[in-house]
Design an enzyme around this catalytic site. Sequence first.
Site, PDB file in Angstrom:
ATOM      1  N   ASP A 116      47.369  35.051  34.160  1.00 58.12           N
ATOM      2  CA  ASP A 116      47.666  35.526  32.975  1.00 58.12           C
ATOM      3  C   ASP A 116      48.823  35.164  32.288  1.00 58.12           C
ATOM      4  O   ASP A 116      48.933  35.547  31.165  1.00 58.12           O
ATOM      5  CB  ASP A 116      47.621  37.076  33.323  1.00 58.12           C
ATOM      6  CG  ASP A 116      46.166  37.843  33.402  1.00 58.12           C
ATOM      7  OD1 ASP A 116      45.103  37.243  33.152  1.00 58.12           O
ATOM      8  OD2 ASP A 116      46.405  38.764  33.724  1.00 58.12           O
ATOM      9  N   LYS A 170      48.549  43.447  27.377  1.00 56.34           N
ATOM     10  CA  LYS A 170      47.177  43.089  26.959  1.00 56.34           C
ATOM     11  C   LYS A 170      46.271  43.831  27.289  1.00 56.34           C
ATOM     12  O   LYS A 170      46.449  44.772  28.616  1.00 56.34           O
ATOM     13  CB  LYS A 170      46.957  41.571  27.223  1.00 56.34           C
ATOM     14  CG  LYS A 170      47.065  41.177  28.911  1.00 56.34           C
ATOM     15  CD  LYS A 170      45.759  41.351  29.350  1.00 56.34           C
ATOM     16  CE  LYS A 170      45.907  41.202  31.255  1.00 56.34           C
ATOM     17  NZ  LYS A 170      44.667  41.583  31.872  1.00 56.34           N
TER      18      LYS A 170
HETATM   19  O1  C5P Z   1      46.997  34.133  39.055  1.00 63.78           O
HETATM   20  P1  C5P Z   1      47.375  35.502  39.867  1.00 63.78           P
HETATM   21  O2  C5P Z   1      48.481  35.199  40.532  1.00 63.78           O
HETATM   22  O3  C5P Z   1      47.595  36.458  38.589  1.00 63.78           O
HETATM   23  O4  C5P Z   1      46.210  35.961  40.509  1.00 63.78           O
HETATM   24  C1  C5P Z   1      46.473  37.050  41.547  1.00 63.78           C
HETATM   25  C2  C5P Z   1      45.224  37.143  42.473  1.00 63.78           C
HETATM   26  O5  C5P Z   1      44.200  37.460  42.068  1.00 63.78           O
HETATM   27  C3  C5P Z   1      45.034  35.617  43.054  1.00 63.78           C
HETATM   28  O6  C5P Z   1      45.986  35.347  44.241  1.00 63.78           O
HETATM   29  C4  C5P Z   1      43.541  35.689  43.598  1.00 63.78           C
HETATM   30  O7  C5P Z   1      43.285  36.602  44.677  1.00 63.78           O
HETATM   31  C5  C5P Z   1      43.057  36.672  42.306  1.00 63.78           C
HETATM   32  N1  C5P Z   1      42.357  35.924  41.168  1.00 63.78           N
HETATM   33  C6  C5P Z   1      41.311  35.410  41.479  1.00 63.78           C
HETATM   34  N2  C5P Z   1      40.723  34.585  40.423  1.00 63.78           N
HETATM   35  C7  C5P Z   1      41.236  34.462  39.357  1.00 63.78           C
HETATM   36  C8  C5P Z   1      42.379  35.199  39.030  1.00 63.78           C
HETATM   37  C9  C5P Z   1      42.996  35.852  40.081  1.00 63.78           C
HETATM   38  O8  C5P Z   1      40.578  35.300  42.525  1.00 63.78           O
HETATM   39  N3  C5P Z   1      40.613  33.524  38.227  1.00 63.78           N
END
Ligand code: C5P
Length: 292
Positions: A137, A12
């Site tokens: 995501d 994406k």
């Molecule tokens: O959700 P995901 O594991 O992809 O996110 C990776 C990191 O990115 C999270 O641990 C966080 O530190 C940060 N993040 C965030 N806010 C979001 C998405 C991701 O702070 N909405």
Amino acid sequence: MSVVLKLASACKVNLLLNILGRRDDGFHELETLIHPVPMYDELHLERIGDGINLSCNDTRLALDETNLVFRAAKAFLKEVKSTEGVRIHLQKNLPIAAGIGAGSANAGMTLRGLNELWGQPLPDESLHKLAGVLGSDVPFFLQDGPALAFHRGEKIDPIDPFPALQGTGLLLINPGFGVSTPWAYRQLGEHPVALKGEPGRAQALAGALRKGTLTDASNLFYNSLEIPVFAKHPVLPVIRDYFKENGAIVSLMSGSGATIFALTSSRSDAEKLREKYHGRFGEAGWSRTVLL
Ligand code: C5P
């Protein structure tokens, strides 16, 4: 002989990523307009007696519990209380830690594929719940079209494809280094303007793309994470601006980077821009074009 399910796992770009503030759980509240990109990794899934047997052509990826595909399979098997296991081969063609969600797509497609192999035991709602726990995501990849996403990014509102983007060329370039997503979000503390975006920008861009041309909408494209990531990697804004100065209608960093994308009038324009980019910046890195 057992069935091997072969799935194409896309990626994406974020046409817009607007961070609205920090949440109490440490994540960030955001609004984003996500567009699928038809470039693919491949997944092969096969039911086996027991366990999770994961292999991958890319030796940089760990094959244990830290791998999102492994975690997706484990979560699925637990949820359906399966007494069987799965063999998974992941053919990685797309760059990792690149801001284009290829790993999240791999996890989402693993959930979709296993649900198919097991005879659809889980309704969409349960799949979304599992996907949201795996990563912000991942739920986007449970469906195939563009979407607005809210909260952490896991709340998906699918939308119709944009006529304004149909027939345009997309160029993706990744200069060859990864950006840690948690690091990028942490840096927002140093950049209050990027941390507290004005809500409504994602809908504004979606509305403009529905009603007008890509050129009309071009000044609405935005990514809050460019601010902290560009501060650390000054080559990235140079690439983004080079694209704009050399014919791109839009150019922006996707997700937490380091991939920069450009939208052009046609695939052949994207291909010309790609060649020009390599002429100027050298052959290093990963670059692809595709027709949207
Ligand atoms: O959700 P995901 O594991 O992809 O996110 C990776 C990191 O990115 C999270 O641990 C966080 O530190 C940060 N993040 C965030 N806010 C979001 C998405 C991701 O702070 N909405």
